[in-house]
Scaffold this active site. Sequence first.
Site, short mmCIF file in Angstrom:
data_model
loop_
_atom_site.label_atom_id
_atom_site.label_comp_id
_atom_site.label_asym_id
_atom_site.label_seq_id
_atom_site.Cartn_x
_atom_site.Cartn_y
_atom_site.Cartn_z
N SER A 1 0.91 -1.14 -0.12
CA SER A 1 -0.14 0.03 -0.01
C SER A 1 0.91 1.29 -0.02
O SER A 1 1.72 1.30 -0.78
CB SER A 1 -1.01 0.04 1.15
OG SER A 1 -1.91 0.69 1.13
N HIS B 1 -6.83 -6.37 -1.37
CA HIS B 1 -5.70 -5.55 -0.92
C HIS B 1 -4.82 -6.07 0.15
O HIS B 1 -3.38 -5.79 0.16
CB HIS B 1 -6.15 -4.17 -0.60
CG HIS B 1 -5.28 -3.23 -0.38
ND1 HIS B 1 -4.42 -2.50 -1.51
CD2 HIS B 1 -5.01 -2.54 0.58
CE1 HIS B 1 -3.50 -1.66 -0.90
NE2 HIS B 1 -3.85 -1.74 0.47
N ASP C 1 -8.16 -6.31 -5.77
CA ASP C 1 -7.78 -5.45 -4.92
C ASP C 1 -8.83 -4.16 -5.42
O ASP C 1 -8.90 -3.60 -6.28
CB ASP C 1 -6.41 -4.69 -5.15
CG ASP C 1 -6.03 -3.73 -4.02
OD1 ASP C 1 -6.57 -2.94 -3.52
OD2 ASP C 1 -4.67 -3.61 -3.79
#
Length: 449
Positions: free
Chosen positions: A259, A388, A354
Site C-alpha cells: 500500500s 488488498h 484489490d
Amino acid sequence: MSFNDTRLDARDTLNRKVTQLSSFESSMSPQVHLHLLPSTRCLFDEPIHAKVAGLGSGQVVTMRARATDERGVVFRSAAIYRADGGGELDLCRDAALCGTYEGVEPMGLLWSMRATVPHKYFHWSKALSPHVVRFSVHDGVDVEEEERGGALAEATNERVLMGEGVTREVVDLGKCSTVLFIPPGEGPFPGVLDLSTFMSEKRGSLLSNKGFVVLSVAVLYDKPANIKHLELDYFEKALRFLQQHPKVGSDGLGVIGRSKAGDIALSLASFLPGVRAVVWINACSANIGTPLHYRGRQILSPLTANLTKIMPTSDGASIFKFCTSDPDGEENRTSRIPVENASAHFLFLAAEDDLNYDCRTYMESMVARLRRAGNENVETVCYPRAGHLLEPPYGPHCHSSLHGYLRERVIWGGEPRAHVHAEVLAWKKVEEFLRSRLSCPHTNTKAKL
C-alpha cells in the site's frame, strides 16, 4: 454483501443441511480428544493439523475457533463436520459441510474467523505477545450463535511471532520508535527494511525467524492529519542504520512494503543507492497522499484523487479503487516514481481483486518502464480473486474496515478462500526472492520454537 446478509445466507445454508444431519443419534465416547499437531504452540505463519478422536461413528459436531485481538475485538468461526466410521475427524482430510467455510480447509477455522461486529480488521502487531486461539468441539449443529453448554473437547493454540533465539530491540531514529529483529546465530545476515503504513511488528518478526535482520518502520510516523509531507531522509537513515549493523551482510539491502509503504519502497530504490531488492505489494506506481521531500526540497508531488468517484455499498463501506488519478497521465508526471532509474531487483505482487488500488495496471506500467530502461530484473505475480490486504498467512481474512489514512470504512476486496491461499503462496515467494537476491555466506540459521 452486508454483514447481516452474510449471517442470513449462513443460516439458510445451515437450515438446508440440518435435516440431513440431525438424524444422527449420539453414541459418542465420553473421552473426546482434540489434538493440535505437531504442537499447540507454533509460529504465526505455520499451519497446524487439527484432529479429533473419541467421537461416535458418523457423529455430527460443530468445530469452533475464537480469538481476541490487541484492541479487544472478538473474532470467531464455526464449521459443521461429520466424524468417520471410527469416530475420528481430521481437518486435513475431512470436508466442512457448512459454516464460515466449506470443503477441505485445514486452516479454515483460522482464516474464516469474523469479528462479532462489522468492519473490523484483526490487529495483531506486537511481536512479544502470542496470538491465542481457542479451538473447541461441540455436539450437534449450531454455527450461528455462540456455543451453548459445554464443549466435548478444547485446545488452545499459541501462534508466536518471534521464534526462539530472535532478539527484539527498540531503535530511536528520531521520528518515532522503530523495532529491530535479529535472528539467532553469528551472521552475517541479509538486511531488510520492513515498511508498514502504520507500525506493525508482524511481518518483520516473521521474516527474522527466516534468517533476516529486519528493521520495522512505520511510514506514517504521526497522525495523518499532522503530516504535511514525508521525508525520504528519515527512511534513508533507517537504511544506513541497517547497512552499518555488524550482523548485516554488505551486499545490499532489501525493502518491502504494501500500500502506501510500497511507494516509499519504490522511492528508496529510485533515489538512493544501496537498495538491492524491492518487494512491492498492492501499491501504486506514484507517490500517494502527501508530498515527498528529500534534503529540504520536494522530489515528488502527491497523486491527486477524485473523491466523487467513491462507490458506497449497501453494507456501509465504500470502494475507493476508482478515485485515484492515472499515474501515467501527463498531468501526474511529478508524482510518478522514476523506477526506471533504479538498479534493484524487483518483485511485484498484485492482487487482481484489490478494491483499494488498480495495482495490476500500476505493476504493468512499471514493468514496461523498467524494461525500456534495460532493467530486466523484474518478477511479477498476480493473484486472482485476492484483495488488498495481502499479509503473512493464517490470520483472519478482512473484508472491510476503517481506512487508517482516509478514516472511512472501505472494502478491501478478495474472495476469502482464494485470498488466504494467495497469502500462503505470496509469503513463500517473498522469502525465496529476498533469500536469492540478498544471499550472504553462512546464513542458513532459522528460528524455531
